[in-house]
Design an enzyme around this catalytic site. Structure first.
Site, mmCIF file in Angstrom:
data_model
loop_
_atom_site.group_PDB
_atom_site.id
_atom_site.type_symbol
_atom_site.label_atom_id
_atom_site.label_comp_id
_atom_site.label_asym_id
_atom_site.label_seq_id
_atom_site.Cartn_x
_atom_site.Cartn_y
_atom_site.Cartn_z
ATOM 1 N N CYS A 91 0.658 -1.165 -0.031
ATOM 2 C CA CYS A 91 0.106 -0.052 -0.015
ATOM 3 C C CYS A 91 0.911 1.348 -0.115
ATOM 4 O O CYS A 91 0.410 2.322 0.004
ATOM 5 C CB CYS A 91 -1.049 -0.019 1.219
ATOM 6 S SG CYS A 91 -2.190 -1.118 0.977
ATOM 7 N N HIS A 382 -10.242 2.037 -1.062
ATOM 8 C CA HIS A 382 -8.797 1.848 -1.127
ATOM 9 C C HIS A 382 -7.920 0.760 -2.010
ATOM 10 O O HIS A 382 -7.815 -0.553 -1.797
ATOM 11 C CB HIS A 382 -8.323 1.303 0.478
ATOM 12 C CG HIS A 382 -6.811 0.921 0.657
ATOM 13 N ND1 HIS A 382 -5.732 1.653 0.072
ATOM 14 C CD2 HIS A 382 -6.315 0.188 1.286
ATOM 15 C CE1 HIS A 382 -4.348 1.081 0.471
ATOM 16 N NE2 HIS A 382 -4.856 0.044 1.198
ATOM 17 N N CYS A 412 0.402 3.162 6.020
ATOM 18 C CA CYS A 412 0.724 1.811 6.486
ATOM 19 C C CYS A 412 0.762 0.777 5.267
ATOM 20 O O CYS A 412 0.006 1.187 4.327
ATOM 21 C CB CYS A 412 -0.074 1.175 7.837
ATOM 22 S SG CYS A 412 -1.671 1.208 7.224
#
Ligand SMILES: CC(=O)CC(=O)SCCNC(=O)CCNC(=O)[C@H](O)C(C)(C)COP(=O)(O)OP(=O)(O)OC[C@H]1O[C@@H](n2cnc3c(N)ncnc32)[C@H](O)[C@@H]1OP(=O)(O)O
Length: 425
Positions: A91, A382, A412
């Site tokens: 990510c 996301h 994160c």
């Protein structure tokens, strides 16, 4: 960062993020990233032109996309002589592509570049069974029809079982949600505070759309002009009714409402030297000041999988000579509401800051009125590698609207990693 010159964020563009299995179910990573890139080029009058370089990445990638970024350049309105490379850091990918281009601009190796990220949870690659793959490779190398047939005779019924990607850490077998649930329990982050953060994310995103904040940051795609996951009516009361999906017993505080949904989408960011921006008469939104990546030992150590930003941000602050409260905006990727809340708690915790960060005082508190002021991943969605670009563009525009200020980014990532940045104007 030992910059020789400042790196400007000139603009950003993304397609609205969709829920997995939704309107982009049949769109590939190439389709989505090309749409985001072409929208960026059109808005900045760059169609048909060459930029210094294009860096992009996806977390879930098909083998045909071995250099996804280059394939996207060739299918887009960019001059095909634009070189391109792929980046992968789970990510953190989206922001890491920004780092890759920004550092080259800072060092004078590039005048301009575009960073991008894309992911499709709908079109995740499914692998052939390892045994079947070996048989097929043997058959491919075998000589003559007889040799190929002999190799193919090794195919067995059990070879038909495919390898389906799991949203789980290879080292632990646990999903990110299960990891986050354990960290939430360790930091005693409760259900109500997670739902409050999630409801706020939806309300703020809805407000931002209402005031047209995203009008020059989004290109509609396949019938969608707003993030599909946005629920303007999402309230703490409604969220409180959802069944937990991660954790067990008293630790089961995480739901579909306070976790990011599996998503599809793409984002791009245009970066340049000031000279290049001036030459092209393109206004600068903000400047990238510094970046720090971090990683934690979540396998043999006792640190939470998604806690790397809790370590990387203090390092970034020290390098910049800043304290946590000295920012006008904070953009923290909301992988899960609990991830944001655990990180905020860690920074206020004397023992954590002393034992883990080696600081004599806690890092401190930040003003949550300045945190994710236009909503974040819980409401937006996301698509893993697209989140970094979304955040950089959102923060740069916020700073441009304000006229001046500084913003802190924290993201994160799977694998116990994280990436952070300071953006200023
Ligand atoms: C990857 C990295 O490097 C770092 C990271 O970012 S870690 C984070 C990575 N992301 C993840 O791990 C994704 C985690 N999410 C998931 O796995 C799934 O979305 C999930 C298991 C949490 C939920 O999946 P799901 O059950 O299919 O969700 P969904 O059907 O949409 O929602 C369940 C219910 O909640 C409701 N709901 C969801 N959000 C809501 C909201 N904001 N308000 C009210 N209701 C809501 C839905 O309406 C639905 O209700 P019904 O059952 O009555 O229809």
């Amino acid at each position: 960062m030992s910059t020789t010159r400042r790196v400007a964020v000139v603009g950003g563009n993304r397609i609205p993020f969709a829920r997995a299995g939704g309107p982009y179910a049949h769109a590939s990573n190439q389709d989505m990233l090309t749409a985001a890139l072409d929208g960026l080029l059109a808005r900045h009058g760059l169609s048909g032109q060459r930029v210094g370089e294009f860096a992009a990445g996806a977390v879930l990638k098909h083998s045909r996309d071995f250099n996804l970024a280059r394939e996207v350049v060739l299918g887009s309105g960019l001059d095909p002589r634009t070189p391109a490379h792929d980046v992968q850091m789970a990510c953190a990918t989206g922001l890491e592509t920004v780092v890759s281009i920004a550092n080259k601009i800072a060092l004078g190796q590039l005048e301009s570049g575009i960073a991008g990220g894309v992911d499709s949870a709908s079109d995740a690659p499914i692998e052939l069974n390892d045994e079947l793959r070996r048989v097929l490779l043997r058959a491919n190398h075998a000589k003559g029809p007889g040799g190929k047939l002999r190799a193919l005779s090794g195919v067995r019924p059990q070879h038909v079982v495919p390898g389906i990607p799991r949203n789980a850490e290879p080292r632990t077998g646990l999903s990110m949600g299960e990891h986050a649930a354990r960290t939430a329990a360790a930091w005693q982050v409760g259900r109500a505070e997670q739902d409050e953060l999630a409801a706020r994310s939806h309300q703020r995103l809805a407000d931002a759309y209402e005031r047209g904040f995203f009008d020059d940051l989004i290109t509609p795609f396949q019938g969608l002009s707003r993030d599909q996951n946005l629920r303007p009516d999402s309230s703490e009361e409604k969220l409180a009714k959802l069944e937990p999906v991660f954790g067990r017993g008293e630790q089961a505080t995480m739901t579909a409402g306070n976790s990011t949904p599996l998503s599809d989408g793409a984002s791009t960011v245009l970066l340049a030297s000031e000279e290049w921006a001036n030459h092209h008469r393109l206004p600068v939104l903000a400047y990238l000041e510094d970046f720090v990546s971090g990683a934690v030992d979540y396998v043999s150590g006792d640190e939470g999988l998604l806690m790397a930003p809790a370590y990387a941000v203090p390092e970034l602050l020290d390098r910049a000579g800043n304290t946590l409260d000295q920012f006008d905006f904070y953009e923290m990727h909301e992988a899960f509401a609990s991830q944001v809340l655990c990180t905020l708690k860690a920074w206020q915790d004397r023992e954590f800051c002393s034992r883990r960060l080696g600081r004599s005082e806690p890092l401190g508190e930040l003003d949550t009125d300045r945190l994710n002021v236009n909503g974040s991943s819980l409401a937006v969605g996301h698509p893993f590698a697209a989140t970094g670009g979304r955040i950089v563009a959102t923060l740069a525009k916020l700073l441009a609207e304000s006229g001046s200020g500084r913003g802190l980014i924290s993201i994160c990532a799977a694998g116990g990693q994280g990436i952070t940045a300071i953006v200023e104007r």
